[in-house]
Design a protein around this motif. Structure first.
Motif, PDB file in Angstrom:
ATOM      1  N   LEU A 314     -27.203  -4.395 -47.582  1.00 36.15           N
ATOM      2  CA  LEU A 314     -27.407  -5.802 -47.889  1.00 36.15           C
ATOM      3  C   LEU A 314     -26.040  -6.428 -48.141  1.00 36.15           C
ATOM      4  O   LEU A 314     -25.319  -6.015 -49.047  1.00 36.15           O
ATOM      5  CB  LEU A 314     -28.302  -5.968 -49.120  1.00 36.15           C
ATOM      6  CG  LEU A 314     -29.671  -5.286 -49.071  1.00 36.15           C
ATOM      7  CD1 LEU A 314     -30.413  -5.489 -50.387  1.00 36.15           C
ATOM      8  CD2 LEU A 314     -30.502  -5.804 -47.906  1.00 36.15           C
ATOM      9  N   ALA A 315     -25.686  -7.411 -47.323  1.00 42.79           N
ATOM     10  CA  ALA A 315     -24.386  -8.066 -47.436  1.00 42.79           C
ATOM     11  C   ALA A 315     -24.580  -9.514 -47.862  1.00 42.79           C
ATOM     12  O   ALA A 315     -25.569 -10.158 -47.506  1.00 42.79           O
ATOM     13  CB  ALA A 315     -23.642  -8.003 -46.102  1.00 42.79           C
ATOM     14  N   GLY A 316     -23.645 -10.025 -48.626  1.00 44.66           N
ATOM     15  CA  GLY A 316     -23.733 -11.409 -49.079  1.00 44.66           C
ATOM     16  C   GLY A 316     -22.757 -11.716 -50.197  1.00 44.66           C
ATOM     17  O   GLY A 316     -22.207 -12.807 -50.276  1.00 44.66           O
ATOM     18  N   HIS A 317     -22.547 -10.744 -51.077  1.00 39.52           N
ATOM     19  CA  HIS A 317     -21.583 -10.941 -52.158  1.00 39.52           C
ATOM     20  C   HIS A 317     -20.162 -10.921 -51.589  1.00 39.52           C
ATOM     21  O   HIS A 317     -19.883 -10.264 -50.586  1.00 39.52           O
ATOM     22  CB  HIS A 317     -21.743  -9.855 -53.219  1.00 39.52           C
ATOM     23  CG  HIS A 317     -22.907 -10.096 -54.144  1.00 39.52           C
ATOM     24  ND1 HIS A 317     -22.948 -11.140 -55.037  1.00 39.52           N
ATOM     25  CD2 HIS A 317     -24.073  -9.415 -54.307  1.00 39.52           C
ATOM     26  CE1 HIS A 317     -24.077 -11.093 -55.725  1.00 39.52           C
ATOM     27  NE2 HIS A 317     -24.781 -10.064 -55.293  1.00 39.52           N
ATOM     28  N   GLU A 318     -19.273 -11.618 -52.275  1.00 41.26           N
ATOM     29  CA  GLU A 318     -17.893 -11.739 -51.809  1.00 41.26           C
ATOM     30  C   GLU A 318     -16.911 -10.975 -52.679  1.00 41.26           C
ATOM     31  O   GLU A 318     -15.697 -11.115 -52.510  1.00 41.26           O
ATOM     32  CB  GLU A 318     -17.510 -13.226 -51.760  1.00 41.26           C
ATOM     33  CG  GLU A 318     -18.354 -14.026 -50.774  1.00 41.26           C
ATOM     34  CD  GLU A 318     -18.066 -15.517 -50.821  1.00 41.26           C
ATOM     35  OE1 GLU A 318     -17.223 -15.932 -51.646  1.00 41.26           O
ATOM     36  OE2 GLU A 318     -18.691 -16.256 -50.041  1.00 41.26           O
ATOM     37  N   ASN A 319     -17.424 -10.184 -53.606  1.00 41.77           N
ATOM     38  CA  ASN A 319     -16.577  -9.343 -54.442  1.00 41.77           C
ATOM     39  C   ASN A 319     -17.414  -8.162 -54.904  1.00 41.77           C
ATOM     40  O   ASN A 319     -18.606  -8.070 -54.584  1.00 41.77           O
ATOM     41  CB  ASN A 319     -16.027 -10.140 -55.634  1.00 41.77           C
ATOM     42  CG  ASN A 319     -14.681  -9.610 -56.123  1.00 41.77           C
ATOM     43  OD1 ASN A 319     -14.435  -8.396 -56.113  1.00 41.77           O
ATOM     44  ND2 ASN A 319     -13.798 -10.498 -56.551  1.00 41.77           N
ATOM     45  N   ARG A 320     -16.816  -7.258 -55.653  1.00 42.06           N
ATOM     46  CA  ARG A 320     -17.506  -6.026 -56.032  1.00 42.06           C
ATOM     47  C   ARG A 320     -18.789  -6.327 -56.780  1.00 42.06           C
ATOM     48  O   ARG A 320     -18.870  -7.259 -57.586  1.00 42.06           O
ATOM     49  CB  ARG A 320     -16.607  -5.112 -56.866  1.00 42.06           C
ATOM     50  CG  ARG A 320     -16.283  -5.616 -58.242  1.00 42.06           C
ATOM     51  CD  ARG A 320     -15.364  -4.650 -58.981  1.00 42.06           C
ATOM     52  NE  ARG A 320     -16.073  -3.468 -59.448  1.00 42.06           N
ATOM     53  CZ  ARG A 320     -15.506  -2.294 -59.653  1.00 42.06           C
ATOM     54  NH1 ARG A 320     -14.214  -2.115 -59.406  1.00 42.06           N
ATOM     55  NH2 ARG A 320     -16.210  -1.275 -60.100  1.00 42.06           N
ATOM     56  N   ILE A 321     -19.812  -5.548 -56.493  1.00 40.41           N
ATOM     57  CA  ILE A 321     -21.096  -5.676 -57.181  1.00 40.41           C
ATOM     58  C   ILE A 321     -21.023  -4.847 -58.456  1.00 40.41           C
ATOM     59  O   ILE A 321     -20.663  -3.665 -58.432  1.00 40.41           O
ATOM     60  CB  ILE A 321     -22.241  -5.210 -56.269  1.00 40.41           C
ATOM     61  CG1 ILE A 321     -22.352  -6.164 -55.075  1.00 40.41           C
ATOM     62  CG2 ILE A 321     -23.551  -5.141 -57.040  1.00 40.41           C
ATOM     63  CD1 ILE A 321     -23.242  -5.673 -53.979  1.00 40.41           C
TER      64      ILE A 321
END
Length: 346
Positions: A314-321
């Motif tokens: 799942l991609a979408g965040h722009e920094n570490r989760i």
């Protein structure tokens, strides 16, 4: 880094030798590998969760997210010094709670949805009553649990009157919230206690630590029932399997693993296609067939728990989760990140 003195070096060598012997003895008892035994099972579909909501409101890194028992509301804690209670169905903010310290590292929602807890570098756990507000409409603080010698890294409610905490001073504490007093305090690990996960029946919990181990505990006892080895770096997250017979882990060593309580050992290991990033958090699907991990590569990875095959990203965040949490009913996943956003995947 300075070298260990001879005595310390000898103790470390002895400990590593003991762990190696434990693993060798466990290996002798294995008649097969989990992936081999489940090899003829049908493949599960690729993970198809879609980002349905983006919860925007924090103005700094979001470090922790946790759902209430209603599977609708969640709480997030951020370095902007705020807790936000969200309605994930509408993406609306229900409450914003200003904190005395901005360095929040862990949040927890009570199963009833009546209380939230948080803590971090302020070395304390703070409890807020969401049904009791002051003149400005902010939830009232009901308890400040003091006495930690390190940061508060994890907390989980047993019920509205009891909470378990883990901290950077390597201790685990049980608290009675009505009296505000500890009912138990003991050394949990040989390093920071980073993560706590309660069993489905709430009678046991598992902890993960920077000492590379996990431990199983009974909520009524102050000594661990089992210890689990295998990881080669910090265990950043633990999550009980829905069956209550196993738990998953996510580690800085770029692997996730599954441990079985009955066989007292690791039974599966999961690695992403790109093995350059460690994992910060983990969750298991309602059926237990998927293991899901948040990564420092900004993505969420999933695997077939039984066949150990990678089932998507799942991609979408722009920094570490930093944290992920599955709803108790298994219908949605929330993730938070250093990109200041919280995403809800359905």
């Amino acid at each position: 880094m300075p070298k260990d003195d001879p005595e310390t070096a000898a103790l470390k060598e002895e400990l590593n030798s003991m762990i190696a012997n434990f693993k060798a003895e466990q290996e002798k008892q294995n008649d097969c590998k989990l992936a081999e035994k489940c090899g003829d099972l049908p493949d599960v579909p690729k993970i198809r969760l879609a980002g349905k909501k983006i919860l925007k409101g924090h103005i700094n890194k979001v470090n922790s997210v946790h759902f209430a028992g209603d599977s609708r509301h969640c709480v997030t804690g951020s370095l902007d010094g705020k807790l936000i209670i969200w309605d994930t169905w509408t993406a609306n903010k229900v409450q914003i709670i200003p904190l005395r310290s901005a360095w929040v590292m862990s949040v927890a929602f009570s199963p009833s949805g009546n209380f939230v807890a948080c803590g971090g570098m302020d070395n304390q756990c703070t409890i807020y009553d969401l049904n009791n507000r002051d003149s400005t409409g902010v939830a009232k603080m009901t308890r400040e649990l003091l006495g930690y010698e390190g940061f508060l890294s994890s907390c989980r409610f047993l019920d509205d009157n009891h909470i378990i905490t883990g901290s950077g001073d390597m201790k685990i504490c049980h608290w009675d919230l009505e009296s505000g007093k500890k009912t138990m305090e003991f050394d949990g690990h040989a390093g920071d206690v980073v993560s706590i996960s309660l069993s489905p029946d709430m009678n046991q919990y598992v902890t993960g630590s920077v000492d590379k181990t996990c431990k199983l505990w009974d909520v009524r006892e102050d000594h661990h029932k089992q210890m689990f080895f295998g990881h080669e770096a910090d265990v950043n997250s633990v999550c009980f399997h829905p069956s209550g017979f196993a738990f998953a882990t996510a580690s800085e060593d770029k692997t996730a693993r599954l441990y079985d309580l009955r066989s007292d050992q690791q039974i599966a290991q999961y690695s992403p296609p790109n093995t350059t990033s460690g994992f910060t958090s983990c969750a298991l699907s309602f059926s237990g067939r998927y293991i899901i991990c948040g990564s420092v590569d900004n993505n969420i990875h999933s695997w077939d728990t039984l066949k150990t095959t990678h089932t998507g990203m799942l991609a979408g965040h722009e920094n570490r989760i930093t944290s992920i949490c599955l709803t108790p009913n298994g219908m949605a996943l929330a993730s938070c990140s250093w990109d200041q956003n919280v995403r809800v995947w359905v």
